[in-house]
Design a protein around this motif. Structure first.
Motif, short mmCIF file in Angstrom:
data_model
loop_
_atom_site.label_atom_id
_atom_site.label_comp_id
_atom_site.label_asym_id
_atom_site.label_seq_id
_atom_site.Cartn_x
_atom_site.Cartn_y
_atom_site.Cartn_z
N ALA A 96 1.31 -0.85 -0.45
CA ALA A 96 -0.27 -0.09 -0.38
C ALA A 96 0.97 0.84 0.04
O ALA A 96 0.50 1.97 -0.56
CB ALA A 96 -0.97 0.03 0.97
N ALA A 97 1.66 1.15 0.46
CA ALA A 97 2.29 2.36 1.26
C ALA A 97 3.61 2.23 -0.68
O ALA A 97 3.46 3.89 -1.10
CB ALA A 97 4.14 2.52 1.77
N ALA A 98 4.02 1.47 -0.71
CA ALA A 98 5.00 2.12 -2.48
C ALA A 98 3.50 2.12 -3.27
O ALA A 98 4.08 3.12 -4.12
CB ALA A 98 5.34 0.24 -2.94
N ALA A 101 2.41 6.08 -3.18
CA ALA A 101 3.71 6.57 -2.79
C ALA A 101 3.70 6.93 -4.85
O ALA A 101 4.16 8.59 -5.68
CB ALA A 101 5.26 6.17 -3.28
N ARG A 102 3.15 6.02 -5.44
CA ARG A 102 2.86 6.14 -7.04
C ARG A 102 2.18 6.84 -7.48
O ARG A 102 2.54 7.73 -8.61
CB ARG A 102 3.56 4.45 -7.53
N PHE A 110 -4.71 12.19 -10.13
CA PHE A 110 -4.76 12.38 -8.65
C PHE A 110 -4.68 13.48 -8.27
O PHE A 110 -3.42 13.77 -7.68
CB PHE A 110 -4.32 10.78 -8.16
N ALA A 111 -5.85 13.84 -7.51
CA ALA A 111 -6.15 15.33 -7.01
C ALA A 111 -5.39 15.32 -5.80
O ALA A 111 -4.92 16.11 -5.24
CB ALA A 111 -7.40 15.92 -6.74
N SER A 112 -5.74 13.72 -4.67
CA SER A 112 -5.25 13.80 -3.38
C SER A 112 -5.31 12.14 -3.10
O SER A 112 -6.03 11.47 -3.94
CB SER A 112 -6.54 14.16 -1.77
N VAL A 113 -3.72 11.70 -2.24
CA VAL A 113 -4.14 10.09 -2.47
C VAL A 113 -4.13 10.09 -0.49
O VAL A 113 -3.02 10.69 0.08
CB VAL A 113 -2.80 9.60 -2.73
N LEU A 251 4.42 -2.84 -9.97
CA LEU A 251 4.85 -2.46 -8.38
C LEU A 251 4.65 -4.33 -7.77
O LEU A 251 5.31 -4.38 -7.33
CB LEU A 251 4.04 -1.71 -7.75
N GLY A 252 5.03 -5.16 -8.72
CA GLY A 252 4.33 -6.86 -8.18
C GLY A 252 3.32 -6.65 -7.13
O GLY A 252 3.21 -8.51 -7.02
#
Length: 891
Positions: A96-98, A101-102, A110-113, A251-252
């Motif tokens: 989820a972190a990777a 970040a992408r 994307f306006a926000s993540v 990202l696999g």
């Protein structure tokens, strides 16, 4: 004596079709050109809108409140919920972190993540535990501390085997209990078995530290992303949604690697729904057309007549599509079914006219006279049927339920378009290049006695049975209910639907939460406290809720943990273990396990998992020795990654978690603050339910109790609850309006209350039976099939009108009603309608399927009532009139 309107129609229509016959070629050429232009316009301008918001008018109260909330918190509008599920909690968090970040790097998409389980909450996770829960965690950490210290010095596969060997010795010597070592042994056993079988596996060190197998929530991370929609594209959010799948692949983050990425939320549901709805609506339309064509060939047994009727139907369908594109511009989740409805209903006009035409030919009329006779015989009833069916659709137009209002406008107008095409395109095609058909040949094609005559022979028993059945239906009907869950009109196999239902299962992740807004944090917290006291509310969050309570006592426990937890190694990382060193460490572990088995008394003291590890280590060593050096090296590295790949990060996380300070409002992450306090300073209160809201009663309790405290609360739960009430209101309003409008229309045209009652009586019975049948078959009414009852009224009244109209214009010497082409046409009309709607009933899309099922059931019962009950009632009335006439005759 026929009334003025009927006389005008019966005079005008024969002249119209005769004029079409005389100008057949011109009419056909014009129809072809018009169809080409309309088809091109439709293809370019008619879109599909699968967003649920489009199903209701913007002035509906819950939408007004919702729009106000989105204006205050625009960053929360239509977020995609991305579920990242891993075999371990580490895989889920890291994946989820990777991915987050992408997505953040793709600022054009994307306006926000927002990552709820961000690094901040990972580092401060201990402070968010309950005090008792934190103390239990500290005790478990103390028990595994020696092993963690050992692995901190050597976090390789060699170090893991060496640590396990020391642990086994400690169990044998009685220094530690076997229970403390068993969870670790179980996971090593599973990893070795997976490696030997070629399956992916990753040991979760979070589970080792926690001392238990973590649940789904721990092995799932969520990402909330707001896509930038491009309304110039066919699918406004298509690019961002496609990017999520693409980035996950890059990202696999794939099932082959133990990670699954799915999307849900309104935007994702609509995106996935669009492709499914378009595909299934197109398939249902094709299937409907083919089945109707087959039934037409069986009914008419003339290739020329059938092709003319089908061509007329296609012209009408294309023109109706162009009308939809011109007036509305898109199809919603409900109006997308207009094509199937048009085919099932529109063919009736051509079928009745064609069978009347064949009947006239069979009596010896030539082509011109047969067309005029058919128009005279069935024209009045067809015009009246078009009006009544259109009424069944149009009554929804004034309602706030835009979904069926748009379907009503499109399909209601489509009925008139179909009527015009049937009296224009169909006669023209029958007249182009005509070869006169002999009456004897036409007579063989004109079917007779398709409908049994018993209703007119036994009217009294039928009337008695009708009353009994109606009473039984009245007892069952109260069990009919409206299913307000919008997910149940979607395809259950869709990934977005399955993900949404999984989120609904947990109160912490339920998308059907509510939101309230207050001008400042103080009043917001006060309201949150009042809401939290409600039995229907699990929690009510404000920004203050993210500041942990009892931090002083928790920090004392954490400081104690930091004292006994081993510091990270200071001598630098040890060199990578060679294959020989790993083999030596594995052999040492095997020897220690053998000694444990020999020396443990009684046998029950040996952990059950120890036997599995011993066998697995033995197989691993045999397999390793049989491999060439390069393959053995690769095998060791794969197993090392499987067992200790996440160890260093987990150890680092533990170290950071025990070196935190207190959390204040100012210390909270900016992305969290922006979701709880707007740019204008308004404060959001997030309200989570304590019950399963898929239960209608629970949803009602939740919404009504919250609205008593916070009347302007908004959110999915309010939207669903309010929408269901709007739908039920629209149904009642439309059904009442349809009954009154159709009854009044018949009275105005026929000026005969008895004939009007004859039309409405079997329809009332069919409506009762349809509702009762839905209860018996377990088919609830929902957002998609709410139009069924008013529509059935419009469809069913057509059959009644055809039969009553034929009886009204009957002349001395005419064939009995149930032996006429009108009765035959009614049978085949019902079959074509059921075949058309049946194509919807077979769809995997639950909304389309339930609509098709209820329509098929309703049409079947309606036709049954009209062909059995109505003739019996007409016969009873005729007998009464004959008896009255005999009594009035002079003796």
């Amino acid at each position: 004596m026929k009334r003025r309107i009927e006389v005008l129609v019966d005079r005008w229509l024969p002249r119209w079709v005769d004029g079409v016959r005389r100008n057949a070629t011109r009419v056909v050429v014009f129809a072809v050109l018009l169809t080409g232009v309309a088809g091109t316009y439709t293809a370019r301008n008619l879109e599909v809108n699968t967003e649920e918001d489009s199903l209701f008018d913007e002035t509906v109260p819950h939408r007004v409140v919702e729009e106000e909330y989105w204006r205050i918190f625009p960053n929360l509008y239509e977020n995609i919920v991305i579920l990242v599920d891993g075999q371990t909690s580490e895989q889920a968090r890291e994946g989820a972190a990777a991915l987050a970040a992408r997505l953040e790097a793709s600022s054009d998409l994307f306006a926000s993540v927002y990552l709820p389980q961000s690094e901040f909450f990972e580092e401060h996770a201990l402070l968010y535990m309950d005090t008792e829960e934190l103390q239990d965690f500290a005790d478990r950490l103390a028990r595994v501390q020696p092993y963690l210290a050992s692995l901190a010095e050597d976090g390789s596969l060699r170090g893991l085997f060496m640590m396990l060997a020391r642990g086994v010795r400690a169990v044998r010597d009685g220094d530690v209990s076997e229970e403390s070592l068993e969870p670790m042994l179980e996971r090593v056993d599973a990893a070795l078995d997976a490696r030997l079988e070629g399956r992916p596996y990753r040991l979760s060190w979070a589970e080792v530290v926690a001392g238990e197998t973590l649940g789904v929530d721990a092995r799932r991370s969520l990402i909330l992303a707001q896509p930038i929609r491009d309304f110039g594209e066919l699918v406004a959010a298509g690019k961002p949604l496609s990017a999520v799948h693409r980035y996950a692949e890059e990202l696999g983050l794939t099932p082959e690697n133990g990670v699954t990425v799915r999307m849900t939320g309104d935007v994702a549901l609509a995106y996935e729904e669009m492709g499914l709805v378009e595909t299934q609506a197109r398939a249902a339309g094709v299937a409907s057309f083919l089945m109707v064509a087959a039934l037409l060939f069986f009914a008419l047994r003339s290739v020329r007549v059938v092709l003319a009727a089908l061509a007329s139907l296609v012209v009408g369908l294309v023109l109706t599509g162009a009308f939809a594109a011109l007036t509305i511009g898109y199809l919603n989740l409900i109006s997308v079914a207009f094509a199937v409805l048009f085919i099932g209903l529109g063919i009736d006009f051509g079928l009745h006219l064609s069978m009347g035409y064949q009947e006239a030919l069979a009596r010896g009329c030539d082509h011109a006279a047969a067309l005029q006779e058919a128009a005279r015989r069935v024209g009045g009833s067809l015009v009246l049927c078009a009006v009544t069916t259109a009424i069944g659709f149009y009554v929804f137009v004034p309602t706030d339920f835009s979904g069926v209002a748009q379907l009503g406008l499109i399909s209601g107008t489509g009925m008139f378009i179909s009527l015009i095409c049937s009296f224009t395109v169909l006669p023209a095609l029958l007249s182009v290049g005509l070869r006169e058909e002999r009456a004897s040949r036409a007579a063989r094609k004109a079917r007779v006695q398709l409908v049994p005559g018993f209703p007119t022979r036994h009217p009294v028993p039928i009337a008695v049975a009708t009353v009994a059945v109606a009473v039984g239906a009245l007892f069952v009907l109260p069990e009919a209910h409206f299913d307000q869950n919008p997910l149940r009109v979607r395809d259950p196999s869709a990934a977005s639907v399955q993900a949404f239902e999984e989120l609904l299962a947990g109160s912490n992740t339920s998308p059907w939460s509510l939101n309230a807004v207050r001008p400042d944090l103080g009043s917001a917290q006060e309201l949150a406290d009042r809401l939290a006291e409600l039995p229907t509310v699990e929690r009510a969050h404000t920004l203050e809720s993210y500041v942990p309570k009892d931090q002083t006592s928790k920090l004392e426990i954490i400081e104690d943990v930091a004292v006994f937890l081993a510091p990270p190694p200071t001598g630098g990382p040890r060199p990578e273990a060679t294959v020989a060193e790993v083999v030596a460490a594995a052999e040492d572990l095997a020897l220690e396990l053998d000694r444990l088995f020999r020396e443990s008394e009684p046998e029950g003291l040996v952990p059950a998992s120890a036997h599995g590890v011993r066998a697995a280590v033995g197989r691993f060593l045999v397999d390793l020795r049989a491999q060439p050096p390069a393959e053995a090296e690769a095998s060791v590295r794969v197993l090392e990654q499987s067992l200790v790949g996440t160890l260093s990060r987990q150890l680092d996380l533990v170290q950071r978690a025990v070196n935190v300070g207190p959390i204040t409002l100012d210390a909270l992450p900016d992305d969290l603050v922006s979701r709880m306090i707007s740019a204008s300073g308004a404060v959001r209160i997030q309200i989570l339910p304590s019950e399963d809201l898929t239960e209608p009663a629970a949803l009602e309790r939740f919404v009504e109790s919250v609205q008593q405290v916070a009347p302007r609360a908004s959110g999915s739960a309010v939207a669903i609850y309010s929408a269901s009430r709007e739908v039920v209101k629209a149904l009642r309003q439309a059904f009442t309006a349809a009954v009154l409008a159709i009854g009044l229309l018949l009275l105005v045209i026929w000026r005969a209350a008895g004939d009007t009652a004859m039309v409405l009586a079997p329809l009332t019975l069919a409506g009762l039976l349809t509702g009762a049948g839905a209860v018996v078959l377990g088919v609830p009414f929902n957002f998609a099939d709410v139009i069924v009852l008013p529509l059935l009224l419009g469809i069913g009244v057509d059959t009644s009108i055809h039969l009553v109209h034929r009886s009204r214009i009957a002349e001395p010497g005419d064939t009995q009603l149930l032996q006429t082409s009108t009765a035959n046409a009614v049978v085949f009309s019902a079959l074509t309608t059921m075949a058309s709607f049946g194509s919807l009933a077979l769809a995997t899309h639950r909304g389309m399927a339930s609509l098709g099922q209820l329509l098929t059931l309703g049409v079947s019962l309606t036709v049954l009532c009209n062909l059995v009950v109505l003739p019996a009632l007409l016969e009873l009335r005729a007998r009464r009139r004959r008896r009255s006439a005999r009594r009035l005759q002079p003796a």
